[in-house]
Write a protein that holds these residues in place. Sequence first.
Motif, PDB file in Angstrom:
ATOM      1  N   SER A  58     -19.416  39.208  83.457  1.00  9.57           N
ATOM      2  CA  SER A  58     -19.563  39.552  82.046  1.00  9.57           C
ATOM      3  C   SER A  58     -19.972  38.356  81.197  1.00  9.57           C
ATOM      4  O   SER A  58     -20.707  38.506  80.216  1.00  9.57           O
ATOM      5  CB  SER A  58     -18.254  40.137  81.503  1.00  9.57           C
ATOM      6  N   GLY A  59     -19.476  37.183  81.552  1.00 14.17           N
ATOM      7  CA  GLY A  59     -19.760  35.999  80.746  1.00 14.17           C
ATOM      8  C   GLY A  59     -19.017  35.963  79.426  1.00 14.17           C
ATOM      9  O   GLY A  59     -19.255  35.091  78.595  1.00 14.17           O
ATOM     10  N   ILE A  60     -18.116  36.913  79.194  1.00 16.27           N
ATOM     11  CA  ILE A  60     -17.340  36.967  77.953  1.00 16.27           C
ATOM     12  C   ILE A  60     -16.226  35.929  78.029  1.00 16.27           C
ATOM     13  O   ILE A  60     -15.409  35.943  78.950  1.00 16.27           O
ATOM     14  CB  ILE A  60     -16.771  38.374  77.724  1.00 16.27           C
ATOM     15  N   VAL A  61     -16.176  35.031  77.073  1.00 15.46           N
ATOM     16  CA  VAL A  61     -15.324  33.847  77.170  1.00 15.46           C
ATOM     17  C   VAL A  61     -13.843  34.176  77.081  1.00 15.46           C
ATOM     18  O   VAL A  61     -13.026  33.658  77.848  1.00 15.46           O
ATOM     19  CB  VAL A  61     -15.703  32.824  76.078  1.00 15.46           C
ATOM     20  N   THR A  62     -13.440  35.042  76.146  1.00 12.11           N
ATOM     21  CA  THR A  62     -12.020  35.328  75.934  1.00 12.11           C
ATOM     22  C   THR A  62     -11.781  36.828  75.857  1.00 12.11           C
ATOM     23  O   THR A  62     -12.699  37.623  75.636  1.00 12.11           O
ATOM     24  CB  THR A  62     -11.504  34.680  74.635  1.00 12.11           C
ATOM     25  N   LYS A  74     -13.931  40.252  74.240  1.00 14.17           N
ATOM     26  CA  LYS A  74     -14.148  41.557  74.879  1.00 14.17           C
ATOM     27  C   LYS A  74     -13.724  42.699  73.951  1.00 14.17           C
ATOM     28  O   LYS A  74     -14.432  43.715  73.825  1.00 14.17           O
ATOM     29  CB  LYS A  74     -13.356  41.617  76.192  1.00 14.17           C
ATOM     30  N   LEU A  75     -12.593  42.531  73.291  1.00 12.44           N
ATOM     31  CA  LEU A  75     -12.125  43.555  72.355  1.00 12.44           C
ATOM     32  C   LEU A  75     -13.113  43.745  71.211  1.00 12.44           C
ATOM     33  O   LEU A  75     -13.404  44.873  70.807  1.00 12.44           O
ATOM     34  CB  LEU A  75     -10.749  43.173  71.809  1.00 12.44           C
ATOM     35  N   GLU A  76     -13.625  42.638  70.684  1.00  8.16           N
ATOM     36  CA  GLU A  76     -14.574  42.746  69.585  1.00  8.16           C
ATOM     37  C   GLU A  76     -15.859  43.433  70.022  1.00  8.16           C
ATOM     38  O   GLU A  76     -16.423  44.252  69.275  1.00  8.16           O
ATOM     39  CB  GLU A  76     -14.900  41.359  69.016  1.00  8.16           C
ATOM     40  N   SER A  77     -16.326  43.117  71.228  1.00 13.84           N
ATOM     41  CA  SER A  77     -17.571  43.732  71.700  1.00 13.84           C
ATOM     42  C   SER A  77     -17.424  45.236  71.879  1.00 13.84           C
ATOM     43  O   SER A  77     -18.380  45.994  71.725  1.00 13.84           O
ATOM     44  CB  SER A  77     -18.000  43.097  73.021  1.00 13.84           C
ATOM     45  N   ALA A 124     -10.419  44.501  65.797  1.00  7.77           N
ATOM     46  CA  ALA A 124      -9.735  44.576  67.089  1.00  7.77           C
ATOM     47  C   ALA A 124      -9.695  43.205  67.754  1.00  7.77           C
ATOM     48  O   ALA A 124      -8.701  42.827  68.384  1.00  7.77           O
ATOM     49  CB  ALA A 124     -10.426  45.590  67.996  1.00  7.77           C
ATOM     50  N   GLY A 125     -10.785  42.445  67.620  1.00  5.43           N
ATOM     51  CA  GLY A 125     -10.819  41.103  68.180  1.00  5.43           C
ATOM     52  C   GLY A 125      -9.769  40.203  67.565  1.00  5.43           C
ATOM     53  O   GLY A 125      -9.075  39.452  68.265  1.00  5.43           O
TER      54      GLY A 125
END
Length: 368
Positions: A97-101, A105-108, A114-115
């Motif tokens: 995914s490459g999502i850092v935190t 992920k919640l924000e995306s 939510a983030g």
Amino acid sequence: MTVSIVDIAIVVVFIAAIALVGFRYRTNDDNEYLLAGRKLTLPLFVTSLIATWYGAVLGAGEYVYTMGVFEWTLWGMPYYAVAILYAVFIAPKVRESGIVTLPDKLESAYGKSAGLFGAVAVLALSIPAPYVLSLGIVLNMVFDIGLTTSVVVAAATSLAYVFVGGLRAGVATDFVQSIAMYLGYGTLLIGAWVAFGSPLQLVSDLPESHLSFTGGGQWQLIIAWSLIAFQTFVDPSFHQRCCALNDRSSARNGLLLAVGGWFVFDVLLILTGLYAVANFPDINPLNTYFELASVLPPGLVGVFLVGVIAAIMSTLDSLGFIGAITVGKDIVGRLRTVQMSTERIVQMSLVCIAAASVVMALTVPSVV
């Protein structure tokens, strides 16, 4: 347990060695600072997961002393099972995914609010105050410099190198600390074996209650802790390290290897705790391992203490860094209007996390 000048020297050399390893790494690149450039190798991934899993090592001794092998049923086996599920179904996807935190992920998926909400939840799990206090207690035991000074030193020595070098400094020191953990508790086990006989003799020396894997049929407790183990699915340290790996397959394979490493270390914790139960009745359970270490000669006591310090310090620096990323990147970074690099904001946040942890540890001096 008596701490000799030789033992103190061993502890000092170990802390100096950790500083030497940690301060080798410096960077001005955000990706390098937060995720080690996404080039984390399998050996460092495995040893980092092992080292950062045992910050509550003194609590493990307390529970083994009071519960016996039932401690393993509650805080060992369920986590192995959930970690294996994470390895098979989640870890490779995190790497890709490459999502850092987790708040990213919640924000995306659900938006900025939510983030931010997720960031606050992660922060609540990441303040390392209990480990600052635990390490401070151990350092005070070794150096006799007062609890306040020991707590401040604990926070400073554990977080300074990640302040400078980020994740790469953290995982490099975790490698050394994981070796020290096995060496320290392996030494304690051998010392107990020599003093009291083989582990097979423990069966006849222990209370029957301490040999029950079900705790005498406490199924509700087993079910409850088995469900709690699923918090592993949202462990921010797992997410960060999986995202930092250099390839997808290492995420799955590394976690499976880490589970094997946890099993081996849990064997050391359980056996040494049971030796204390059989041979040191009516002690403070929190001092289980320290009481047992009285069988060790000068020098080997220092090796054991290094193992304890390594277990606590590795978790402290990991949680402190996660907390700083959460504050700096996931909260301030979403709200800020001032232009500043993520690394610099995280560093400033780490100072705040360290200060807050020291204040909490001294204000409420209880690991619980």
